[in-house]
Motif scaffolding. Structure first.
Motif, PDB file in Angstrom:
ATOM      1  N   THR A 203      10.200  49.068 -44.228  1.00 57.78           N
ATOM      2  CA  THR A 203       9.921  49.626 -42.900  1.00 57.78           C
ATOM      3  C   THR A 203      10.988  50.632 -42.501  1.00 57.78           C
ATOM      4  O   THR A 203      10.670  51.700 -41.939  1.00 57.78           O
ATOM      5  N   ARG A 204      12.223  50.311 -42.779  1.00 57.48           N
ATOM      6  CA  ARG A 204      13.317  51.230 -42.454  1.00 57.48           C
ATOM      7  C   ARG A 204      13.140  52.573 -43.167  1.00 57.48           C
ATOM      8  O   ARG A 204      13.241  53.645 -42.544  1.00 57.48           O
ATOM      9  N   ASP A 205      12.883  52.529 -44.464  1.00 57.40           N
ATOM     10  CA  ASP A 205      12.719  53.771 -45.217  1.00 57.40           C
ATOM     11  C   ASP A 205      11.508  54.567 -44.733  1.00 57.40           C
ATOM     12  O   ASP A 205      11.551  55.805 -44.638  1.00 57.40           O
ATOM     13  N   ALA A 206      10.395  53.846 -44.418  1.00 56.30           N
ATOM     14  CA  ALA A 206       9.204  54.541 -43.947  1.00 56.30           C
ATOM     15  C   ALA A 206       9.433  55.186 -42.586  1.00 56.30           C
ATOM     16  O   ALA A 206       9.018  56.326 -42.342  1.00 56.30           O
ATOM     17  N   VAL A 207      10.099  54.473 -41.686  1.00 52.85           N
ATOM     18  CA  VAL A 207      10.371  55.022 -40.354  1.00 52.85           C
ATOM     19  C   VAL A 207      11.314  56.214 -40.446  1.00 52.85           C
ATOM     20  O   VAL A 207      11.117  57.234 -39.757  1.00 52.85           O
ATOM     21  N   LEU A 208      12.329  56.121 -41.289  1.00 52.55           N
ATOM     22  CA  LEU A 208      13.243  57.259 -41.458  1.00 52.55           C
ATOM     23  C   LEU A 208      12.500  58.484 -41.986  1.00 52.55           C
ATOM     24  O   LEU A 208      12.802  59.621 -41.595  1.00 52.55           O
ATOM     25  N   GLY A 209      11.516  58.258 -42.883  1.00 53.41           N
ATOM     26  CA  GLY A 209      10.739  59.386 -43.382  1.00 53.41           C
ATOM     27  C   GLY A 209       9.886  60.034 -42.316  1.00 53.41           C
ATOM     28  O   GLY A 209       9.677  61.257 -42.321  1.00 53.41           O
ATOM     29  N   VAL A 210       9.376  59.232 -41.377  1.00 57.43           N
ATOM     30  CA  VAL A 210       8.533  59.783 -40.320  1.00 57.43           C
ATOM     31  C   VAL A 210       9.373  60.471 -39.249  1.00 57.43           C
ATOM     32  O   VAL A 210       8.939  61.475 -38.654  1.00 57.43           O
ATOM     33  N   LEU A 211      10.566  59.974 -38.997  1.00 59.07           N
ATOM     34  CA  LEU A 211      11.393  60.528 -37.925  1.00 59.07           C
ATOM     35  C   LEU A 211      11.792  61.984 -38.159  1.00 59.07           C
ATOM     36  O   LEU A 211      12.147  62.688 -37.200  1.00 59.07           O
ATOM     37  N   VAL A 212      11.769  62.432 -39.398  1.00 60.06           N
ATOM     38  CA  VAL A 212      12.142  63.824 -39.685  1.00 60.06           C
ATOM     39  C   VAL A 212      10.928  64.754 -39.692  1.00 60.06           C
ATOM     40  O   VAL A 212      11.065  65.948 -39.981  1.00 60.06           O
ATOM     41  N   GLU A 213       9.739  64.226 -39.374  1.00 63.16           N
ATOM     42  CA  GLU A 213       8.536  65.060 -39.345  1.00 63.16           C
ATOM     43  C   GLU A 213       8.568  65.990 -38.129  1.00 63.16           C
ATOM     44  O   GLU A 213       9.159  65.664 -37.097  1.00 63.16           O
ATOM     45  N   PRO A 214       7.924  67.161 -38.236  1.00 67.60           N
ATOM     46  CA  PRO A 214       7.948  68.124 -37.119  1.00 67.60           C
ATOM     47  C   PRO A 214       7.323  67.594 -35.834  1.00 67.60           C
ATOM     48  O   PRO A 214       7.773  67.932 -34.729  1.00 67.60           O
ATOM     49  N   HIS A 215       6.269  66.756 -35.940  1.00 64.77           N
ATOM     50  CA  HIS A 215       5.623  66.298 -34.707  1.00 64.77           C
ATOM     51  C   HIS A 215       6.530  65.341 -33.930  1.00 64.77           C
ATOM     52  O   HIS A 215       6.388  65.195 -32.705  1.00 64.77           O
ATOM     53  N   ILE A 216       7.485  64.688 -34.604  1.00 63.50           N
ATOM     54  CA  ILE A 216       8.441  63.849 -33.892  1.00 63.50           C
ATOM     55  C   ILE A 216       9.418  64.731 -33.116  1.00 63.50           C
ATOM     56  O   ILE A 216       9.759  64.443 -31.955  1.00 63.50           O
ATOM     57  N   ALA A 217       9.861  65.812 -33.766  1.00 61.37           N
ATOM     58  CA  ALA A 217      10.738  66.752 -33.059  1.00 61.37           C
ATOM     59  C   ALA A 217      10.033  67.361 -31.856  1.00 61.37           C
ATOM     60  O   ALA A 217      10.640  67.557 -30.793  1.00 61.37           O
ATOM     61  N   ALA A 218       8.727  67.626 -31.993  1.00 62.43           N
ATOM     62  CA  ALA A 218       7.971  68.171 -30.860  1.00 62.43           C
ATOM     63  C   ALA A 218       7.870  67.152 -29.734  1.00 62.43           C
ATOM     64  O   ALA A 218       7.967  67.500 -28.546  1.00 62.43           O
ATOM     65  N   ALA A 219       7.682  65.879 -30.078  1.00 65.34           N
ATOM     66  CA  ALA A 219       7.609  64.846 -29.049  1.00 65.34           C
ATOM     67  C   ALA A 219       8.944  64.705 -28.319  1.00 65.34           C
ATOM     68  O   ALA A 219       8.979  64.511 -27.095  1.00 65.34           O
ATOM     69  N   VAL A 220      10.035  64.801 -29.063  1.00 67.04           N
ATOM     70  CA  VAL A 220      11.356  64.746 -28.437  1.00 67.04           C
ATOM     71  C   VAL A 220      11.555  65.947 -27.509  1.00 67.04           C
ATOM     72  O   VAL A 220      12.099  65.814 -26.401  1.00 67.04           O
ATOM     73  N   ALA A 221      11.109  67.123 -27.961  1.00 68.76           N
ATOM     74  CA  ALA A 221      11.258  68.330 -27.143  1.00 68.76           C
ATOM     75  C   ALA A 221      10.436  68.244 -25.856  1.00 68.76           C
ATOM     76  O   ALA A 221      10.827  68.819 -24.834  1.00 68.76           O
ATOM     77  N   ARG A 222       9.314  67.501 -25.906  1.00 68.34           N
ATOM     78  CA  ARG A 222       8.497  67.341 -24.701  1.00 68.34           C
ATOM     79  C   ARG A 222       9.118  66.350 -23.719  1.00 68.34           C
ATOM     80  O   ARG A 222       8.610  66.178 -22.610  1.00 68.34           O
ATOM     81  N   GLY A 223      10.176  65.672 -24.140  1.00 63.57           N
ATOM     82  CA  GLY A 223      10.856  64.736 -23.266  1.00 63.57           C
ATOM     83  C   GLY A 223      10.240  63.348 -23.244  1.00 63.57           C
ATOM     84  O   GLY A 223      10.476  62.587 -22.288  1.00 63.57           O
ATOM     85  N   GLU A 224       9.456  62.993 -24.259  1.00 62.50           N
ATOM     86  CA  GLU A 224       8.848  61.671 -24.291  1.00 62.50           C
ATOM     87  C   GLU A 224       9.925  60.612 -24.548  1.00 62.50           C
ATOM     88  O   GLU A 224      10.861  60.836 -25.314  1.00 62.50           O
ATOM     89  N   PRO A 225       9.810  59.441 -23.933  1.00 61.96           N
ATOM     90  CA  PRO A 225      10.814  58.381 -24.135  1.00 61.96           C
ATOM     91  C   PRO A 225      10.861  57.925 -25.587  1.00 61.96           C
ATOM     92  O   PRO A 225       9.863  58.004 -26.319  1.00 61.96           O
TER      93      PRO A 225
END
Length: 322
Positions: A203-225
């Motif tokens: 789970t840790r490795d899978a989550v780390l792989g998803v956290l670097v995806e562009p849509h996660i950066a976009a969600a962070v930029a939108r100010g989502e918690p």
């Protein structure tokens, strides 16, 4: 139409895999040193006695004929007769399979309830802090700790001291589901240690792989918690490798947690198969291995189909490859 064609192809591949497993286990048992007649009758038995015992179970017929007879009966649900107890293997499995299934369900429940949150917590704290390091340490320790060491320690502690749970006293399902599950709680905890550690690491490795995806950066930029991002964007995309691991673990547990069943005196399927292997009880071992292979292949087939629903990109990639 494409979905039906892919499904039929996977089911056909699964059936061919099961056929290959049946051939391998049948041939491997016959190739092992020490036949049933030699182990049961002993070295002092005469050749006539051995020949009579082999003929009574059809072991004197050609191997190909024995395999065809066994496979034909297995397809119809007849797993044969135990050479030792002289009772149908299906009835023996019916008595022991619920025990192993309950043990497997308890171990998997503990695995998912602890392993997935631990893996997510470790991944989200990977940038620093003591939480991420502690989670990685626990995962590594759990994966490296042998089951017989942990199981022996648990048996000693709960036998030597009164800690509220008993060891070696299995309660049948007919006497109460809660009492039966309670008698299997300790062995389930021992089994869940390795499974939880492996699930947390995956789970840790899978989550780390998803956290670097562009849509996660976009969600962070939108100010989502942060919690909202993890629940709605990360977990679904990271669930595919976790589901694959859980399918493998379920087959591993159902196929026989032999050491734990022996330590805690659990009358499950794993210890029964080991006894059958020691006594060259061919019908028992063949049916047990085929059952474990069926569970493993079916679980992976279901995970493969479910993965396409969770992540449509996988289905699109499979369609493009086809």
């Amino acid at each position: 139409m494409d979905h039906i064609r892919r499904l039929l192809g996977r089911v056909t591949a699964a059936a061919l895999t099961l056929l290959g497993v049946s051939v391998l286990i049948f041939a491997a048992l016959r190739a092992m040193p020490g036949s049933y007649t030699e182990l049961v009758l002993g070295p002092l038995a005469t050749p006539e006695q051995k020949a009579s015992a082999a003929a009574s179970f059809g072991l004197d017929r050609p191997v190909a004929e024995q395999y065809g007879h066994w496979l034909r009966n297995t397809v119809t649900g007849d797993f044969g007769t135990s050479l030792v107890t002289r009772s149908p293997v299906a009835s023996e499995f019916a008595d022991r399979l619920p025990v192993t299934v309950t043990l497997t369900v308890l171990a998997l429940a503990l695995t998912l309830l602890i392993g997935v949150p631990l893996g997510v917590y470790t991944a989200t704290r990977a940038g620093g802090g003591r939480g991420g390091a502690a989670g990685r340490l626990l995962s590594a320790f759990g994966m490296s700790l042998p089951e017989f060491v942990l199981g022996s320690l648990v048996v000693f502690l709960f036998t030597r001291y009164r800690l509220g749970l008993s060891v070696g006293t299995y309660t049948p399902w007919s006497e109460g589901p809660l009492a039966s599950a309670g008698s299997l709680f300790l062995p389930a905890c021992v089994l869940a240690v390795f499974c939880t550690a492996a699930t947390a690491r995956t789970t840790r490795d899978a989550v780390l792989g998803v956290l670097v995806e562009p849509h996660i950066a976009a969600a962070v930029a939108r100010g989502e918690p942060k919690g909202f991002i993890v629940r709605h964007h990360v977990l679904r995309n990271a669930s595919v490798p976790v589901l694959t691991l859980v399918a493998t673990l379920s087959a591993y547990l159902l196929g026989g947690a032999v050491i734990v069943e022996r330590l805690f005196d659990v009358p499950g399927l794993g210890s029964y198969l080991v006894d059958g292997l020691d006594r060259r009880d061919y019908a028992v071992v063949q049916a047990g291995v085929l059952l474990a292979a069926t569970v493993f292949i079916t679980a992976n087939l279901l995970v493969d189909l479910l993965s396409g629903l969770l992540d449509p990109r996988l289905a699109t990639a499979a369609k493009g490859a086809a």
